[in-house]
Design an enzyme around this catalytic site. Structure first.
Site, mmCIF file in Angstrom:
data_model
loop_
_atom_site.group_PDB
_atom_site.id
_atom_site.type_symbol
_atom_site.label_atom_id
_atom_site.label_comp_id
_atom_site.label_asym_id
_atom_site.label_seq_id
_atom_site.Cartn_x
_atom_site.Cartn_y
_atom_site.Cartn_z
ATOM 1 N N ARG A 101 5.526 4.108 -4.501
ATOM 2 C CA ARG A 101 6.888 4.858 -4.164
ATOM 3 C C ARG A 101 7.267 5.652 -3.754
ATOM 4 O O ARG A 101 7.793 5.433 -5.408
ATOM 5 C CB ARG A 101 7.900 4.413 -3.177
ATOM 6 C CG ARG A 101 7.355 2.449 -2.392
ATOM 7 C CD ARG A 101 7.822 1.737 -1.543
ATOM 8 N NE ARG A 101 6.748 0.522 -0.785
ATOM 9 C CZ ARG A 101 5.997 -0.238 -1.307
ATOM 10 N NH1 ARG A 101 5.885 -0.480 -2.465
ATOM 11 N NH2 ARG A 101 5.559 -1.486 -0.620
ATOM 12 N N HIS A 121 1.563 5.644 -2.316
ATOM 13 C CA HIS A 121 0.491 6.064 -2.795
ATOM 14 C C HIS A 121 0.113 7.643 -2.570
ATOM 15 O O HIS A 121 -1.646 7.691 -1.837
ATOM 16 C CB HIS A 121 -0.543 5.532 -2.162
ATOM 17 C CG HIS A 121 -0.482 3.833 -2.981
ATOM 18 N ND1 HIS A 121 0.092 3.244 -3.998
ATOM 19 C CD2 HIS A 121 -0.691 2.546 -1.798
ATOM 20 C CE1 HIS A 121 0.222 1.865 -3.942
ATOM 21 N NE2 HIS A 121 0.084 1.846 -3.321
ATOM 22 N N HIS A 174 -5.687 -0.439 -7.479
ATOM 23 C CA HIS A 174 -5.173 -1.497 -6.442
ATOM 24 C C HIS A 174 -5.721 -2.001 -5.386
ATOM 25 O O HIS A 174 -6.010 -2.656 -5.378
ATOM 26 C CB HIS A 174 -4.448 -0.504 -5.802
ATOM 27 C CG HIS A 174 -3.814 -0.944 -4.685
ATOM 28 N ND1 HIS A 174 -3.606 -2.400 -3.814
ATOM 29 C CD2 HIS A 174 -2.918 -0.719 -4.626
ATOM 30 C CE1 HIS A 174 -2.364 -2.503 -3.277
ATOM 31 N NE2 HIS A 174 -1.502 -1.358 -4.040
ATOM 32 N N ASP A 199 6.374 -7.520 -4.584
ATOM 33 C CA ASP A 199 5.995 -6.077 -4.293
ATOM 34 C C ASP A 199 6.775 -5.655 -5.440
ATOM 35 O O ASP A 199 7.494 -4.480 -4.999
ATOM 36 C CB ASP A 199 6.337 -6.363 -2.666
ATOM 37 C CG ASP A 199 5.506 -4.862 -2.368
ATOM 38 O OD1 ASP A 199 4.974 -3.711 -3.982
ATOM 39 O OD2 ASP A 199 5.200 -3.829 -1.628
ATOM 40 N N GLU A 231 -0.974 -4.006 -10.654
ATOM 41 C CA GLU A 231 -0.871 -2.567 -10.395
ATOM 42 C C GLU A 231 -0.922 -2.091 -12.080
ATOM 43 O O GLU A 231 0.429 -1.837 -11.731
ATOM 44 C CB GLU A 231 -0.604 -1.860 -9.731
ATOM 45 C CG GLU A 231 -1.477 -2.719 -8.165
ATOM 46 C CD GLU A 231 -0.532 -2.072 -6.673
ATOM 47 O OE1 GLU A 231 0.293 -0.876 -6.960
ATOM 48 O OE2 GLU A 231 0.337 -2.991 -6.027
#
Length: 348
Positions: free
Chosen positions: A78, A103, A174, A246, A312
């Site tokens: 982000r 992304h 990803h 996340d 990631e």
């Protein structure tokens, strides 16, 4: 052994490349988003299964919400409110994740068909060139993804980029992993270890606050391996904001260019283990909190939330707007170069 096949799509032909090693374990890669679409590796009894989430129709990878298996860019993760400053000039990027840019935008690298440069032996090379101004970013940028599949069941990925003007770049892969098999259901019993004693707390839109905070004493702590589901429902801001994990973790003992083991994912049911090495400064752990509603998978059903976990390896989110974070600037004459290795083994 390497083989290819072509699948037509509205944006042009997609090439699927399969590499099998000496033991018969294999990977399948796609020129759509330089993606990983299959990884077939043995369990503790030697039985092969596909452990990476993916879709039945290769065309369904276009513009999928989960970004399954692909390499997002020009900036993975982000950027706050889609605004960044490069060399004193402000640029506005598409907003595609709440109030933020995610992304690289809706037409990011993950939704482009990359050029197949090489497919030979155990190695595949793909490249994508983004025009100056594409998705709002400055500079013409050429990215390259090089995959190698070894006889030791290691999938090695090298990501490079060059530019003709000052810009920013942050590349990763990803893929979502389920070591019991891609359609086996919840991954929350998998155990995760991270070489990360600090994480990046965020606001409620998942933009980092700009500081690193110790994980000790919190549900964010994976310095001792624990099941992904152990604390995922805790009333803790990071877990409430994302409906699960996340968040980006800062890798301990990070040295630019130095490879180290940063994550170990273990599935006791199958006996499979995934070890992740990288030279990146951060690792985003995402427990597939919004997988429901995804396209039909390779087993003929949509995935459900928490059916896979993404590990990631990347630079920190919103780094261009956070001077305290490692720089993600790229200038003409420089080469961005990062490495990620996914190693598959068993515990017994």
């Amino acid at each position: 052994m390497l083989s290819t096949k072509t699948v037509p799509s509205p944006k042009g032909d997609i090439t699927l490349i399969t590499i099998a090693n000496a033991s018969g374990a294999s990977v399948m890669l796609s020129t759509l988003g330089a993606g990983i679409v299959e990884v077939n590796v043995p369990d503790a009894d030697g039985k092969l299964a596909d452990v990476v989430l993916g879709y039945a129709n290769p065309v369904d990878y276009f513009a999928d919400g989960p970004c399954a298996g692909k390499c997002p860019g020009r900036y993975a993760n982000r950027i706050a409110k889609g605004r960044l400053e490069v060399s004193g000039k402000t640029y506005n990027l598409p907003i595609n994740n709440g109030p933020n840019h995610l992304h690289g935008g809706p037409e990011g690298f993950q939704n482009q068909i990359w050029t197949l440069v090489k497919a030979e032996g155990d190695t595949v090379v793909m490249s994508y060139t983004a025009a100056d101004g594409e998705q709002g970013y400055p500079g013409k940028l050429t990215a390259t993804a090089t995959y190698t599949w070894t006889d030791a069941n290691e999938l090695k990925l090298t990501l490079t980029a060059t530019t003709d003007a000052d810009t920013v770049v942050n590349l990763t892969n990803h893929a979502y992993w389920n070591l019991s098999g891609h359609s086996a259901g919840s991954v929350l019993a998998h155990k995760l270890w991270l070489k990360a004693s600090q994480y990046l707390p965020t606001d409620d839109t998942l933009i980092p606050e700009g500081v690193l905070v110790p994980v000790a004493g919190s549900p964010m702590d994976f310095t001792t391996a624990k099941a992904l589901g152990d604390d995922i429902k805790a009333e803790f801001p990071a877990l409430v904001y994302g409906k699960g994990y996340d968040n980006c973790y800062a890798i301990d003992s990070y040295v630019p260019g130095k490879m180290q083991t940063v994550a170990i994912l273990t599935d006791e049911a199958s006996g499979r283990v995934l070890t992740v090495d990288t030279d990146q400064p951060g690792v985003q752990i995402y427990t597939g909190n919004w997988l429901a509603g995804s396209p039909v998978n390779k087993a003929g059903r949509p995935y459900e939330d928490y059916d896979g976990v993404a590990i990631e390896c990347q630079d920190f989110p919103n780094s261009p707007n956070t001077p305290a974070f490692p720089s993600t600037a790229l200038h003409p004459g420089e080469e961005y170069k990062r490495h990620i290795t996914f190693k598959f083994s068993t515990i017994r």
